[in-house]
Design an enzyme around this catalytic site. Structure first.
Site, short mmCIF file in Angstrom:
data_model
loop_
_atom_site.label_atom_id
_atom_site.label_comp_id
_atom_site.label_asym_id
_atom_site.label_seq_id
_atom_site.Cartn_x
_atom_site.Cartn_y
_atom_site.Cartn_z
N ASP A 9 37.83 46.38 37.31
CA ASP A 9 38.40 46.18 38.65
C ASP A 9 38.01 44.82 39.21
OD1 ASP A 9 39.63 48.86 38.95
OD2 ASP A 9 37.56 49.53 38.85
N ASP A 57 41.36 43.91 44.43
CA ASP A 57 42.12 44.89 43.65
C ASP A 57 41.93 46.24 44.34
OD1 ASP A 57 43.60 46.09 41.60
OD2 ASP A 57 41.81 46.46 40.40
N GLU A 75 46.42 42.58 45.55
CA GLU A 75 47.46 43.03 44.62
C GLU A 75 48.32 44.09 45.30
OE1 GLU A 75 47.39 43.59 40.01
OE2 GLU A 75 46.61 45.40 40.94
#
Length: 164
Positions: A138, A7, A66
């Site tokens: 996260d 992430d 992502e």
């Protein structure tokens, strides 16, 4: 197969490693790489070295990152894009195949709804990986990204078997 989910973030870069065995998923590790304020170059170096160390330690077979969208301002968007570059560079340097997923695709794969909230994603990550101790939101997002990639790879494998 081991998959690392990443992430991207300039201040907090979440990471999570899972292992797949057919449809079964197992948590391996998760964490957050922090870069404090200051000049951008040293912050990116901290992220790169930290992520490279995680990859060396856990030896994943694949990576998933992502995709990011526009922030509120151009400067923030540019900085996040540079952190995303690190999230792609470290696994590429390790020779890993990298999957990229939109946030809505990750949420849909994990929760079943593309506009799910962070709490719903975290809840489903805990459900899918029983006993997981999350390093923070996260890291939960990173594990969700890894789970999404595992589902994608499993679907691809089934399509290849079906066409053979």
């Amino acid at each position: 197969m081991k998959i690392i989910g990443i992430d991207p973030g300039l201040r907090n870069m979440g990471w999570g490693v899972i292992e797949t065995d057919g449809p079964r998923l197992r948590h391996v590790a998760n964490g957050i790489i922090h870069s404090d304020g200051g000049d951008l170059g040293p912050r990116l170096l901290v992220l790169f070295r930290g992520l490279s160390q995680v990859i060396a330690t856990h030896a994943p077979d694949a990576a998933a990152v992502e995709q990011t969208f526009v922030n509120k301002d151009a400067v923030g968007t540019l900085k996040l894009g540079q952190a995303r570059g690190i999230a792609l560079l470290a696994p590429a340097e390790a020779g890993l195949e990298i999957g990229e997923y939109a946030p809505n695709a990750v949420k849909k794969a994990v929760v079943g709804v593309g506009h799910a909230g962070k709490e719903q994603v975290e809840h489903m990550v805990r459900f899918m990986l029983p006993g997981v101790e999350l390093a923070g939101p996260d890291a939960a997002d990173a594990l969700a990204i890894a789970i999404c990639h595992a589902h994608h790879l499993q679907g691809r494998s089934l399509r290849i078997k079906a066409s053979a």
